[in-house]
Enzyme design. Structure first.
Site, PDB file in Angstrom:
ATOM      1  N   ARG A  83      -5.450 -28.775 -21.710  1.00  0.00           N
ATOM      2  CA  ARG A  83      -4.725 -27.749 -21.584  1.00  0.00           C
ATOM      3  C   ARG A  83      -3.462 -27.882 -20.640  1.00  0.00           C
ATOM      4  O   ARG A  83      -3.508 -28.698 -19.601  1.00  0.00           O
ATOM      5  CB  ARG A  83      -5.526 -26.715 -20.831  1.00  0.00           C
ATOM      6  N   HIS A 128       2.808 -20.372 -17.503  1.00  0.00           N
ATOM      7  CA  HIS A 128       1.954 -20.594 -16.152  1.00  0.00           C
ATOM      8  C   HIS A 128       3.092 -20.398 -15.204  1.00  0.00           C
ATOM      9  O   HIS A 128       3.297 -21.534 -14.522  1.00  0.00           O
ATOM     10  CB  HIS A 128       1.262 -22.000 -16.329  1.00  0.00           C
ATOM     11  N   GLU A 173      -3.459 -16.511 -14.994  1.00  0.00           N
ATOM     12  CA  GLU A 173      -3.752 -15.763 -13.915  1.00  0.00           C
ATOM     13  C   GLU A 173      -2.852 -14.853 -13.400  1.00  0.00           C
ATOM     14  O   GLU A 173      -2.212 -14.949 -12.393  1.00  0.00           O
ATOM     15  CB  GLU A 173      -3.859 -16.794 -12.713  1.00  0.00           C
ATOM     16  N   ASN A 309     -10.530 -18.999 -14.982  1.00  0.00           N
ATOM     17  CA  ASN A 309     -10.230 -20.052 -13.999  1.00  0.00           C
ATOM     18  C   ASN A 309     -11.152 -19.619 -12.758  1.00  0.00           C
ATOM     19  O   ASN A 309     -11.016 -18.263 -12.291  1.00  0.00           O
ATOM     20  CB  ASN A 309      -8.907 -19.849 -13.436  1.00  0.00           C
ATOM     21  N   TYR A 311     -12.776 -21.012  -8.913  1.00  0.00           N
ATOM     22  CA  TYR A 311     -12.883 -22.206  -7.830  1.00  0.00           C
ATOM     23  C   TYR A 311     -14.049 -21.923  -7.012  1.00  0.00           C
ATOM     24  O   TYR A 311     -14.704 -22.653  -6.298  1.00  0.00           O
ATOM     25  CB  TYR A 311     -11.490 -22.366  -7.173  1.00  0.00           C
ATOM     26  N   GLU A 382      -9.939 -23.558 -16.012  1.00  0.00           N
ATOM     27  CA  GLU A 382      -9.828 -24.367 -14.987  1.00  0.00           C
ATOM     28  C   GLU A 382     -11.042 -24.169 -13.926  1.00  0.00           C
ATOM     29  O   GLU A 382     -11.549 -23.084 -13.791  1.00  0.00           O
ATOM     30  CB  GLU A 382      -8.656 -23.637 -14.155  1.00  0.00           C
TER      31      GLU A 382
HETATM   32  C1  PNW Z   1      -4.723 -21.854  -9.835  1.00  0.00           C
HETATM   33  N1  PNW Z   1      -6.878 -18.468  -4.959  1.00  0.00           N
HETATM   34  O1  PNW Z   1      -4.025 -21.236  -8.976  1.00  0.00           O
HETATM   35  C2  PNW Z   1      -3.616 -22.308 -10.752  1.00  0.00           C
HETATM   36  O2  PNW Z   1      -4.010 -21.937 -12.059  1.00  0.00           O
HETATM   37  C3  PNW Z   1      -3.111 -23.703 -10.918  1.00  0.00           C
HETATM   38  O3  PNW Z   1      -1.827 -23.843 -11.013  1.00  0.00           O
HETATM   39  C4  PNW Z   1      -3.498 -24.267  -9.350  1.00  0.00           C
HETATM   40  O4  PNW Z   1      -2.796 -25.416  -9.199  1.00  0.00           O
HETATM   41  C5  PNW Z   1      -4.766 -24.173  -8.960  1.00  0.00           C
HETATM   42  O5  PNW Z   1      -5.365 -23.054  -9.407  1.00  0.00           O
HETATM   43  C6  PNW Z   1      -5.117 -24.649  -7.808  1.00  0.00           C
HETATM   44  O6  PNW Z   1      -4.882 -23.779  -6.778  1.00  0.00           O
HETATM   45  C7  PNW Z   1      -4.774 -20.404  -8.136  1.00  0.00           C
HETATM   46  O7  PNW Z   1      -6.018 -18.268  -3.743  1.00  0.00           O
HETATM   47  C8  PNW Z   1      -4.308 -20.073  -6.730  1.00  0.00           C
HETATM   48  O8  PNW Z   1      -7.759 -18.035  -5.002  1.00  0.00           O
HETATM   49  C9  PNW Z   1      -4.614 -19.677  -5.802  1.00  0.00           C
HETATM   50  C10 PNW Z   1      -5.994 -19.123  -5.805  1.00  0.00           C
HETATM   51  C11 PNW Z   1      -6.685 -19.483  -6.956  1.00  0.00           C
HETATM   52  C12 PNW Z   1      -6.053 -20.044  -8.085  1.00  0.00           C
END
Ligand code: PNW
Length: 477
Positions: A83, A128, A173, A309, A311, A382
């Site tokens: 991707r 993006h 996002e 995505n 995390y 992601e």
């Molecule tokens: C994503 N948060 O962004 C993006 O899609 C990527 O480009 C980035 O490098 C990656 O996650 C890692 O940060 C985020 O604050 C930015 O929760 C901020 C958040 C989550 C995702």
């Protein structure tokens, strides 16, 4: 069960997509080479004080010149998919599709052909976050005109690359773009919300993003789908969020509102009924731009899969006078925070600000999406884990033995497997963020997510695999 869960054995679908993810501004470099126009990230990163370590993406991983190495790395990983995103201003420097930049088109053609020659299928994100500066100068996402411009750009990309690209993501996002770019002003274009309504601009641009996505989806369906036979959708970012005390109705409400105001803001219109979630309308109606019936019908159902995505996870309580100052979103009546017992990403060095490792949150979120949005096919576009690197940190190393990232990948994928095998979630693919260390937006090069270490001091931008690259390959195999 602990937040790490128990391990199960089993397999994903035979045709499961295994890949890594990146984005154009974060890896390409060559910011002003061969006729590329400027983007809002070129402008923003060149602004004094905008980026934590004073860096920018001018060269970054230099993928524009080193793309063959990137393809080799993907091949070595045994990825079936990759991707990446296209740079709008590299392809259309004046945002006019009748005046494309031939060198930009040639670059992506070589790249896509190189991937396919190695049996790696491209998953292409159209946007993006690197809007052409010339579009920004005419109002950018705050102007209604952006919708036509975006559609024109997408049309150009489908016509040029759609014979070989069968998996498209319109916008990455939108929630982060709106919040960071137009609410807090910590991402390009760096607009801080208006005085009386702190996050106002961010709601305005959420509407033009929804409409740009929807028009593009429908244009693909009417003009390209029969011939090109690809899939197209949007990618939404969401944390999982739980009430601090599940027996407290205020906490339950606060957790739901957090999910509604991040995931639901875009998922509800697209995957449900064309409109924002009820809780958002209840709390912040006067700030939300109204969507007409016609617009709701246009937006509703514009997806072929759910791009997610994910995390991290948060706990929620209702906001109080004391916690108001910590609200991540001034209009949000939820106070969210990590459980102190959760492991922080990058703790071997300096803690990453926001990423706490809670694999069970992924399984819960997948189930939530499946239940709430009618069991869509889900692709995790992601998921990944960072370490904090700093020039001022004497303990800084390449971190090639990234045990924590290995554990992160193994445990999050195991929870995804449980969601698929035990809970019946229709999971189709997993893209790890990210292939190699790159320009991490406002954090510059201080935050590293790569399976490969990149030496940014070295003009050759040497890439070295971390232990996690082998771990990921083993799981794929
Ligand atoms: C994503 N948060 O962004 C993006 O899609 C990527 O480009 C980035 O490098 C990656 O996650 C890692 O940060 C985020 O604050 C930015 O929760 C901020 C958040 C989550 C995702």
């Amino acid at each position: 069960m602990s937040e790490n869960g128990d391990m199960i054995k089993g397999h994903f679908r035979k045709d499961f997509m295994w890949g890594a993810a990146t984005a154009s501004y974060q890896i390409e470099g060559a910011w002003d080479k061969d006729g590329k126009g400027q983007s809002i990230w070129d402008t923003y990163a060149h602004t004094e004080g905008a980026i934590e370590d004073g860096t920018n993406g001018d060269i970054t991983c230099d993928t524009y010149h080193k793309y063959l190495e990137d393809i080799k790395m993907l091949k070595r990983l045994k990825a079936t998919h990759y991707r990446f995103s296209l740079s709008w201003s590299r392809l259309l420097p004046t945002a006019d599709s009748s005046a494309p930049n031939a060198a930009g088109v040639a670059f992506y053609n070589k790249f896509i052909d190189g991937l396919l020659a190695n049996n790696i299928k491209p998953c292409v994100t159209l946007y993006h976050w690197d809007l052409p500066q010339c579009v920004q100068d005419k109002g950018g996402w705050q102007s209604e005109d952006v919708v036509e411009k975006f559609k024109e750009y997408a049309d150009f990309c489908f016509s040029q690359f759609g014979d070989r690209v069968k998996l498209w993501v319109t916008i990455n996002e939108p929630h982060v773009q709106c919040g960071f770019g137009f609410g807090m002003g910590i991402h390009a274009p760096g607009i801080k919300g208006q005085f009386s309504h702190p996050m106002n601009a961010c709601y305005q641009v959420s509407r033009t993003m929804l409409l740009s996505h929807a028009h593009t989806y429908r244009m693909y369906s009417s003009k390209y789908r029969a011939k090109q036979n690809g899939l197209i959708s949007i990618t939404l970012n969401s944390d999982w969020c739980e009430p601090k005390d599940p027996s407290n109705p205020d906490h339950v409400k606060a957790a739901q509102f957090y999910i509604d105001a991040t995931l639901g803001w875009f998922a509800h219109p697209i995957f449900k009924d064309g409109d924002y979630p009820d809780s958002m309308k209840e709390h912040i109606l006067e700030m939300l731009p109204v969507l007409s019936e016609q617009e709701k019908n246009l937006i509703k159902g514009t997806y072929d899969f759910f791009g997610l995505n994910h995390y991290t996870t948060r706990l929620a309580e209702q906001i109080t006078d004391e916690t108001q100052a910590f609200a991540i979103h001034p209009d949000m009546p939820s106070f969210v925070y990590p459980d102190p017992s959760w492991e922080r990403a990058g703790k071997q060095v300096i803690g990453s600000e926001w990423l706490f490792i809670v694999p069970t949150g992924l399984r819960k979120l997948l189930n939530y999406i499946s239940k709430t949005y009618g069991d869509p096919s889900i692709i995790i576009t992601e998921n990944g884990c960072s370490t904090k690197h700093s020039v001022n940190n004497p303990g800084d190393t390449k971190q090639l033995e990234d045990e924590q990232r290995c554990r992160f990948i193994t445990s999050y994928l195991n929870e995804a497997l449980k969601a698929h095998l035990l809970d019946g979630v229709d999971l189709r693919g997993y893209f790890l963020w990210t292939l190699m260390d790159n320009f991490e937006w406002a954090a510059g090069y201080t935050e590293r997510f790569g399976l490969y270490h990149v030496d940014f001091e070295d003009p050759a931008r040497t890439r070295t695999p971390r232990k996690s690259a082998a771990t990921f390959t083993k799981i794929i195999e």
